[in-house]
Scaffold this active site. Structure first.
Site, PDB file in Angstrom:
ATOM      1  N   LYS A  38       0.816  -1.023   0.039  1.00 39.02           N
ATOM      2  CA  LYS A  38       0.044  -0.045  -0.034  1.00 39.02           C
ATOM      3  C   LYS A  38       0.876   1.158  -0.008  1.00 39.02           C
ATOM      4  O   LYS A  38       1.673   1.544   0.794  1.00 39.02           O
ATOM      5  CB  LYS A  38      -0.861  -0.105   1.287  1.00 39.02           C
ATOM      6  CG  LYS A  38      -1.981   1.290   1.176  1.00 39.02           C
ATOM      7  CD  LYS A  38      -2.864   0.972   2.281  1.00 39.02           C
ATOM      8  CE  LYS A  38      -2.450   1.544   3.639  1.00 39.02           C
ATOM      9  NZ  LYS A  38      -2.051   2.985   3.457  1.00 39.02           N
ATOM     10  N   ASP A  65      -3.414   4.215  -1.848  1.00 35.98           N
ATOM     11  CA  ASP A  65      -4.304   4.784  -0.690  1.00 35.98           C
ATOM     12  C   ASP A  65      -4.247   6.342  -0.661  1.00 35.98           C
ATOM     13  O   ASP A  65      -3.717   6.742   0.191  1.00 35.98           O
ATOM     14  CB  ASP A  65      -3.740   3.877   0.475  1.00 35.98           C
ATOM     15  CG  ASP A  65      -4.764   4.361   1.711  1.00 35.98           C
ATOM     16  OD1 ASP A  65      -5.961   4.906   1.551  1.00 35.98           O
ATOM     17  OD2 ASP A  65      -4.168   4.244   2.875  1.00 35.98           O
ATOM     18  N   LYS A  67      -7.249   7.940  -0.877  1.00 36.21           N
ATOM     19  CA  LYS A  67      -8.618   8.670  -0.514  1.00 36.21           C
ATOM     20  C   LYS A  67      -9.037   9.692  -0.855  1.00 36.21           C
ATOM     21  O   LYS A  67      -9.015  10.744  -0.289  1.00 36.21           O
ATOM     22  CB  LYS A  67      -8.376   8.835   1.178  1.00 36.21           C
ATOM     23  CG  LYS A  67      -7.898   7.524   1.943  1.00 36.21           C
ATOM     24  CD  LYS A  67      -8.034   7.544   3.439  1.00 36.21           C
ATOM     25  CE  LYS A  67      -7.367   6.511   4.258  1.00 36.21           C
ATOM     26  NZ  LYS A  67      -6.119   6.186   4.260  1.00 36.21           N
ATOM     27  N   ASP A  70     -13.260  15.080  -3.165  1.00 36.92           N
ATOM     28  CA  ASP A  70     -13.678  16.357  -3.584  1.00 36.92           C
ATOM     29  C   ASP A  70     -14.793  16.437  -4.680  1.00 36.92           C
ATOM     30  O   ASP A  70     -15.591  15.268  -4.460  1.00 36.92           O
ATOM     31  CB  ASP A  70     -12.289  16.677  -4.382  1.00 36.92           C
ATOM     32  CG  ASP A  70     -11.928  17.936  -4.604  1.00 36.92           C
ATOM     33  OD1 ASP A  70     -12.916  18.807  -4.935  1.00 36.92           O
ATOM     34  OD2 ASP A  70     -10.777  18.284  -4.701  1.00 36.92           O
ATOM     35  N   THR A 129     -10.542   4.067  10.561  1.00 38.89           N
ATOM     36  CA  THR A 129     -10.518   3.167  12.115  1.00 38.89           C
ATOM     37  C   THR A 129      -9.767   3.773  13.212  1.00 38.89           C
ATOM     38  O   THR A 129     -10.062   3.538  14.168  1.00 38.89           O
ATOM     39  CB  THR A 129      -9.603   1.942  11.722  1.00 38.89           C
ATOM     40  OG1 THR A 129      -8.338   2.447  10.797  1.00 38.89           O
ATOM     41  CG2 THR A 129     -10.494   0.723  10.837  1.00 38.89           C
ATOM     42  N   ARG A 220       2.466  -0.258  10.901  1.00 38.53           N
ATOM     43  CA  ARG A 220       3.625  -0.262  11.900  1.00 38.53           C
ATOM     44  C   ARG A 220       3.671  -1.651  12.541  1.00 38.53           C
ATOM     45  O   ARG A 220       5.110  -1.754  12.789  1.00 38.53           O
ATOM     46  CB  ARG A 220       3.247   0.989  12.893  1.00 38.53           C
ATOM     47  CG  ARG A 220       3.265   2.304  12.159  1.00 38.53           C
ATOM     48  CD  ARG A 220       2.525   3.425  13.226  1.00 38.53           C
ATOM     49  NE  ARG A 220       1.057   3.261  12.939  1.00 38.53           N
ATOM     50  CZ  ARG A 220       0.334   4.135  13.343  1.00 38.53           C
ATOM     51  NH1 ARG A 220       0.724   5.091  14.012  1.00 38.53           N
ATOM     52  NH2 ARG A 220      -0.983   3.845  13.103  1.00 38.53           N
TER      53      ARG A 220
HETATM   54  O1  C5P Z   1       0.332   1.455  11.143  1.00 40.09           O
HETATM   55  P1  C5P Z   1      -0.961   0.918  10.902  1.00 40.09           P
HETATM   56  O2  C5P Z   1      -1.097  -0.443  10.776  1.00 40.09           O
HETATM   57  O3  C5P Z   1      -2.034   1.586  11.932  1.00 40.09           O
HETATM   58  O4  C5P Z   1      -1.117   1.454   9.415  1.00 40.09           O
HETATM   59  C1  C5P Z   1      -2.692   1.454   8.855  1.00 40.09           C
HETATM   60  C2  C5P Z   1      -2.598   1.896   7.377  1.00 40.09           C
HETATM   61  O5  C5P Z   1      -4.169   1.813   6.767  1.00 40.09           O
HETATM   62  C3  C5P Z   1      -2.172   3.668   7.385  1.00 40.09           C
HETATM   63  O6  C5P Z   1      -1.367   3.332   6.171  1.00 40.09           O
HETATM   64  C4  C5P Z   1      -3.637   4.156   7.199  1.00 40.09           C
HETATM   65  O7  C5P Z   1      -3.488   5.493   6.127  1.00 40.09           O
HETATM   66  C5  C5P Z   1      -4.427   3.139   6.671  1.00 40.09           C
HETATM   67  N1  C5P Z   1      -5.916   3.210   6.711  1.00 40.09           N
HETATM   68  C6  C5P Z   1      -6.550   3.168   8.101  1.00 40.09           C
HETATM   69  N2  C5P Z   1      -7.943   3.245   8.013  1.00 40.09           N
HETATM   70  C7  C5P Z   1      -8.668   3.374   7.097  1.00 40.09           C
HETATM   71  C8  C5P Z   1      -8.196   3.360   5.877  1.00 40.09           C
HETATM   72  C9  C5P Z   1      -6.548   3.333   5.815  1.00 40.09           C
HETATM   73  O8  C5P Z   1      -5.850   3.097   9.038  1.00 40.09           O
HETATM   74  N3  C5P Z   1      -9.865   3.524   7.212  1.00 40.09           N
END
Ligand code: C5P
Length: 240
Positions: A38, A65, A67, A70, A129, A220
């Site tokens: 991603k 990603d 998002k 607009d 989330t 992460r």
């Molecule tokens: O580090 P972590 O596992 O929290 O990363 C989650 C990834 O998913 C991030 O890149 C974040 O931008 C993305 N994301 C998210 N929630 C969403 C859509 C995308 O956490 N609803």
């Protein structure tokens, strides 16, 4: 399930780093374990389109990603440009509304057909989330999380999108109400011992898949692990 997915390909790793060099190093380490990477706002804003090419050159697919949110015309044009980059999938915010999603979906179909390439799948982000019901209330949404997420998922389906990004807490409900031919991609994944960071609606990898997610997105807990390859293998084993 809608797409035939090899269990190990259901794990998408978020390359949330700020340089091409770091992203390529991570992808290089993980490419034997991971098929889809991603590329999000941080990496795309740092490196631009060439990072998509670089990941594809490694033989991997890209979930772009960005998002989009607009007016319909602007998102439609951005979606056409993204289609030319050839990602496996990309996303828009469902909160941008039906017309925005519908126009983007139509334009992507046309552009992919014109280029003779496989059409990227388009997902709608329902509610991030990192937000909980308290955060929803602060932006004036008084419905509960499940009602709101389900409403947005239904809107995305009606607009012709391929699926949604949603937390594991809503995945089962979306699967039940919206049906099988709709992708669910779930971020906010935290294996047992991992830190929450800024995520609120989280689940373990296994719980997300059991709830009906087709793909899980992990950042992460893999990218900041001492040994990212073992962390990825451990999660792949859990969902496999
Ligand atoms: O580090 P972590 O596992 O929290 O990363 C989650 C990834 O998913 C991030 O890149 C974040 O931008 C993305 N994301 C998210 N929630 C969403 C859509 C995308 O956490 N609803």
């Amino acid at each position: 399930m809608y797409l035939k997915i090899n269990p190990k390909d259901r794990l998408i790793v978020a390359l949330d780093v700020d340089s091409e060099e770091k992203a390529i190093r991570l992808a290089g380490k993980l490419k034997d374990e991971i098929r889809i990477f991603k590329i999000g706002l941080e990496l795309f804003s740092s490196c631009g389109q060439k990072i998509v090419e670089a990941i594809k050159e490694k033989g991997c697919d890209v979930f772009l990603d960005l998002k989009f949110h607009d007016i319909p015309n602007t998102v439609m044009k951005a979606a056409i440009s993204v289609t030319r980059l050839g990602p496996f999938m990309f996303n828009v915010h469902a909160l941008g509304g039906y017309d925005m999603m519908r126009n983007a979906a139509g334009a992507v179909r046309e552009e992919a057909a014109r280029l003779g390439i496989e059409r990227p799948k388009i997902l709608a982000v329902t509610i991030l989330t990192s937000m909980d019901e308290n955060a929803l209330k602060k932006i004036g949404i008084n419905d509960n999380m499940k009602t709101q997420v389900l409403r947005l998922a239904g809107l995305a389906k009606d607009a012709g999108l391929d699926g949604v990004v949603a937390s594991s807490e809503e995945a089962a409900l979306i699967r039940e109400k919206i049906g099988g031919e709709f992708l669910i991609v779930t971020p906010g994944i935290r294996p047992g011992s991992a830190m929450l960071n800024d995520q609120k609606r989280i689940s373990t990898p296994r719980a997300a898949i059991e709830a009906g997610a087709d793909f899980i997105v992990v950042g992460r807990p893999i990218t900041e692990a001492k040994d990212p390859v073992s962390a990825a293998r451990e999660i792949a084993r859990e969902i496999g």
